[in-house]
Design a protein around this motif. Structure first.
Motif, PDB file in Angstrom:
ATOM      1  N   GLY A 124       3.665   2.847 -10.511  1.00 17.11           N
ATOM      2  CA  GLY A 124       2.803   3.334  -9.437  1.00 17.11           C
ATOM      3  C   GLY A 124       1.353   3.503  -9.842  1.00 17.11           C
ATOM      4  O   GLY A 124       0.480   3.638  -8.989  1.00 17.11           O
ATOM      5  N   THR A 125       1.064   3.485 -11.139  1.00 18.62           N
ATOM      6  CA  THR A 125      -0.328   3.651 -11.570  1.00 18.62           C
ATOM      7  C   THR A 125      -1.078   2.325 -11.608  1.00 18.62           C
ATOM      8  O   THR A 125      -2.265   2.280 -11.894  1.00 18.62           O
ATOM      9  N   ILE A 126      -0.365   1.248 -11.327  1.00 15.64           N
ATOM     10  CA  ILE A 126      -1.020  -0.067 -11.397  1.00 15.64           C
ATOM     11  C   ILE A 126      -1.805  -0.348 -10.118  1.00 15.64           C
ATOM     12  O   ILE A 126      -1.350  -0.039  -9.013  1.00 15.64           O
ATOM     13  N   SER A 127      -2.981  -0.918 -10.302  1.00 13.64           N
ATOM     14  CA  SER A 127      -3.885  -1.163  -9.172  1.00 13.64           C
ATOM     15  C   SER A 127      -3.257  -2.122  -8.170  1.00 13.64           C
ATOM     16  O   SER A 127      -2.754  -3.176  -8.548  1.00 13.64           O
ATOM     17  N   GLY A 128      -3.242  -1.718  -6.914  1.00 15.57           N
ATOM     18  CA  GLY A 128      -2.679  -2.568  -5.866  1.00 15.57           C
ATOM     19  C   GLY A 128      -1.265  -2.166  -5.473  1.00 15.57           C
ATOM     20  O   GLY A 128      -0.640  -2.797  -4.633  1.00 15.57           O
ATOM     21  N   ILE A 129      -0.737  -1.105  -6.091  1.00 18.51           N
ATOM     22  CA  ILE A 129       0.597  -0.623  -5.714  1.00 18.51           C
ATOM     23  C   ILE A 129       0.482   0.768  -5.101  1.00 18.51           C
ATOM     24  O   ILE A 129       0.324   1.757  -5.802  1.00 18.51           O
ATOM     25  N   GLY A 130       0.526   0.831  -3.790  1.00 19.34           N
ATOM     26  CA  GLY A 130       0.494   2.103  -3.085  1.00 19.34           C
ATOM     27  C   GLY A 130       1.911   2.617  -2.866  1.00 19.34           C
ATOM     28  O   GLY A 130       2.883   1.987  -3.281  1.00 19.34           O
ATOM     29  N   GLU A 131       2.008   3.761  -2.181  1.00 22.58           N
ATOM     30  CA  GLU A 131       3.318   4.396  -2.004  1.00 22.58           C
ATOM     31  C   GLU A 131       4.337   3.493  -1.338  1.00 22.58           C
ATOM     32  O   GLU A 131       5.488   3.410  -1.736  1.00 22.58           O
ATOM     33  N   ASN A 132       3.892   2.841  -0.261  1.00 21.55           N
ATOM     34  CA  ASN A 132       4.826   2.044   0.518  1.00 21.55           C
ATOM     35  C   ASN A 132       5.407   0.893  -0.305  1.00 21.55           C
ATOM     36  O   ASN A 132       6.609   0.653  -0.301  1.00 21.55           O
ATOM     37  N   LYS A 133       4.546   0.218  -1.003  1.00 22.36           N
ATOM     38  CA  LYS A 133       5.010  -0.927  -1.793  1.00 22.36           C
ATOM     39  C   LYS A 133       5.848  -0.475  -2.989  1.00 22.36           C
ATOM     40  O   LYS A 133       6.780  -1.157  -3.393  1.00 22.36           O
ATOM     41  N   LEU A 134       5.504   0.671  -3.545  1.00 25.01           N
ATOM     42  CA  LEU A 134       6.281   1.187  -4.671  1.00 25.01           C
ATOM     43  C   LEU A 134       7.714   1.467  -4.218  1.00 25.01           C
ATOM     44  O   LEU A 134       8.678   1.086  -4.870  1.00 25.01           O
ATOM     45  N   ALA A 135       7.828   2.103  -3.056  1.00 28.35           N
ATOM     46  CA  ALA A 135       9.152   2.435  -2.545  1.00 28.35           C
ATOM     47  C   ALA A 135       9.938   1.164  -2.218  1.00 28.35           C
ATOM     48  O   ALA A 135      11.132   1.063  -2.464  1.00 28.35           O
TER      49      ALA A 135
END
Ligand code: ADP
Ligand code: ZN
Length: 605
Positions: A582-593
């Motif tokens: 989740g700390t990688i640039s371009g990964i927000g909450e929705n995409k992480l989930a």
């Protein structure tokens, strides 16, 4: 989107978009619009304009209404937002009544964050009434240069946008464009009635794009060489002037085993849509197109933009080349340019409809483009200058990498001009550059003998230069307005300015084209590849394969899942937990989930 009402811009940037920091003046712009004020934003393609209205739309109460001219791309724009968990929809002529009604209902019941509209929709009273019944957070006017007649992309529907302010005086408006000379800039502000708007002018520099302008020799071969040596497997756009050369070039590249598709206004809508969709969805597709293609294409990983014909203006050129490298990774803008281009474009202007003022405007645009091609200075400095900005030699353009010499071409110019002067008596005959050069070189060709040109005093006076160098001289004389073509026979004629050269009152400096080193490019003028550490490369490929399959399954472009830059960072950092991912640039909450588990599994092999 279920955000707390107090959600601020930073939180949205981080949670929704997965980015840590704002770029350039994004933050200032966003705060300004969130506060309810108007803004006019000039930012180059790839600069990050979308966030400037998307974030205020999410922070402010109501729906952000985005006016955009390209309906063919609205679906993709909306898909990209939906993938982030943002509630978006669009209204345009491609929809059936049921679909439209669903979007209207969502709008009225406050279930939308962003609504995309084609400008012609706003001429329809029913659309205005619909908007009047909902709550609007802001109006974003994308591609705002379309309101300008001075620019290169005028759309009459944009003129009606000034009424937005009259009907909704309290709703902030943000107009955005990537093309803005002083003239366009001023015209946008006036025509949209943005009297109180604050102007935000970003740097127009795109440092990751390497600008190169090469002497045109065998353009398709030159292009092929570029693609094979520097961009194997990369996605890119090749611009050609005519439909015919689009077809021929696409066929040529395809015959060489490359995935190249044509796009021009003469193809039926179905083929165009299918080709565009493959370009966006598949990796490594080359689109060969007229300039009918590209506005609003926000594919981030276009690695090269090549022009096989001279663009008509610097504004157009900059916008087209700007479609390369939106993801910030190294990319190439390559243009092949020769004498025939200048002759052809001058003729097109002479033949064009419209009044004198219109033709003069076209000429000014062309002159600026030619000056860019013939400069011995840094291309980037010259480009930025055109947009009223300062720069220093960039080290990432052809003239910086392989500096061309300039030389005093006054005598050479006089030789060409006196030859033209002598041929002028035979105006009813077509003598092209070839005849002039044959005379100067003292070649007794059939055509020379036929017209007795070997008896001219200038016959054979130009053996100090090669044929190719003489073509360069003629081209530069055309470019500098010291030579013109005229009449049905398209013969070369002198201009007002050329008399000064003949009389020896004016010096003519010229650019010496770099020697054609093995196909015109030295190692140092090669686009730097974005290198991955050796261990990361296979992981990146695995991630790309996973992304390709997932995108296909969902029917969206690959970059809607994740950008290359994000996959590169994952492959390099090898996160082992969801939190780390989740700390990688371009990964927000929705995409992480949604994708976090799958990505970690892909990493585990
Ligand atoms: P423009 O519309 O100005 O051409 P975009 O809005 O498409 O540019 O943005 C270009 C790219 O930069 C997009 O891929 C976008 O996701 C990315 N981007 C924009 N702002 C940021 C930021 N603050 N941090 C990281 N990436 C960003
Ligand atoms: Zn430079």
């Amino acid at each position: 989107m279920t955000l707390p009402r107090t959600a601020d811009a930073h939180e949205v940037l981080h949670r929704i978009f997965g980015y840590d920091t704002f770029r350039g003046n994004q933050q200032e712009i966003i705060e300004h619009v969130c506060g309810g004020s108007d803004a006019l934003v000039l930012m180059p393609t790839g600069g990050g304009k979308s966030l400037c209205y998307q974030i205020p739309a999410l922070v402010r109460d109501g729906v952000g209404v985005v006016v955009s001219p390209l309906i063919a791309l609205m679906q993709d724009q909306v898909d990209a937002l939906l993938a982030l968990g943002v509630r978006a929809g669009f209204l345009n002529s491609t929809q059936g009544p049921d679909e439209r009604r669903a979007v209207e209902t969502a709008f009225l019941s406050g279930e939308l964050d962003l609504l995309y509209l084609a400008p012609e929709r706003l001429r329809v009273e029913s659309t205005l009434r619909l908007l009047g019944r909902g709550k609007i957070a802001l109006f974003a006017i994308d591609e705002a240069h379309c309101v300008s007649q001075w620019g290169h992309d005028f759309r009459p529907d944009y003129l009606a946008l000034s009424q937005l302010h009259e009907r909704w005086p309290d709703v902030p408006r943000i107009a955005l464009t990537a093309t803005a000379t002083k003239a366009t800039h001023a015209e946008i502000a006036t025509r949209l009635g943005l009297d109180d708007a604050r102007h935000f002018v970003a740097s127009f520099d795109r440092p990751n794009i390497q600008y190169r302008i090469a002497p045109k020799d065998e353009p398709r071969r030159q292009l092929l060489h570029l693609l094979r040596t520097e961009h194997p497997g990369d996605a890119g756009i090749v611009y050609c002037l005519s439909r015919n050369s689009v077809e021929k070039t696409a066929e040529f590249l395809a015959a060489q085993g490359l995935t190249a598709l044509p796009y021009h206004a003469g193809l039926d809508a179905g083929t165009r849509a299918a080709n565009q969709s493959r370009f966006l969805r598949e990796d490594g597709v080359i689109m060969v197109a007229t300039i009918a293609f590209g506005m609003g294409i926000d594919k981030p990983d276009v690695r090269f933009v090549a022009h096989l014909d001279l663009p008509k203006s610097v504004e157009g050129y900059y916008q087209e080349t700007g479609r390369a490298g939106r993801d910030g990774l190294p990319s190439t803008a390559w243009l092949a340019y020769g004498l025939a281009d200048v002759v052809q474009q001058r003729k097109m202007i002479d033949d064009s409809d419209g009044d004198l003022a219109h033709r003069r405007r076209l000429s000014q645009h062309l002159d600026a483009m030619l000056a860019l091609c013939e400069t011995v200075e840094c291309r980037r400095v010259q480009l930025l200058n055109y947009f009223g900005q300062q720069g220093t030699p960039c080290g990432n353009c052809d003239t910086c990498l392989v500096p061309p010499e300039s030389w005093d071409g006054t005598v050479a110019a006089q030789k060409v001009l006196s030859t033209v002067f002598r041929l002028d008596r035979e105006r009813r005959q077509k003598f092209g550059a070839g005849q002039i050069i044959d005379i100067l070189l003292g070649k007794r060709t059939a055509k020379v003998e036929q017209f007795d040109h070997h008896s001219l005093t200038v016959f054979g006076v130009g053996t100090e230069l090669t044929e190719g160098e003489w073509r360069g001289v003629v081209r530069q004389l055309m470019a500098q307005g010291l030579l013109a073509v005229e009449g049905n026979y398209q013969t070369f004629v002198l201009t007002e300015a050329s008399r000064g050269v003949l009389r020896g009152e004016r010096q003519v400096m010229m650019r010496r084209d770099p020697k054609r080193q093995a196909q015109g490019r030295s190692r140092s003028a090669r686009a730097p590849q974005a290198e991955l550490p050796a261990a990361a490369a296979p992981v990146f490929e695995r991630l790309r394969a996973w992304r390709g399959a997932t995108a296909k399954e969902q029917g969206v472009p690959a970059y809607v899942i994740f950008h290359d830059a994000t996959l590169r960072e994952i492959a390099t950092r090898m996160p082992s937990t969801t939190a780390e991912l989740g700390t990688i640039s371009g990964i927000g909450e929705n995409k992480l989930a949604k994708y976090g588990e799958q990505v970690l599994q892909t990493l585990a092999g």
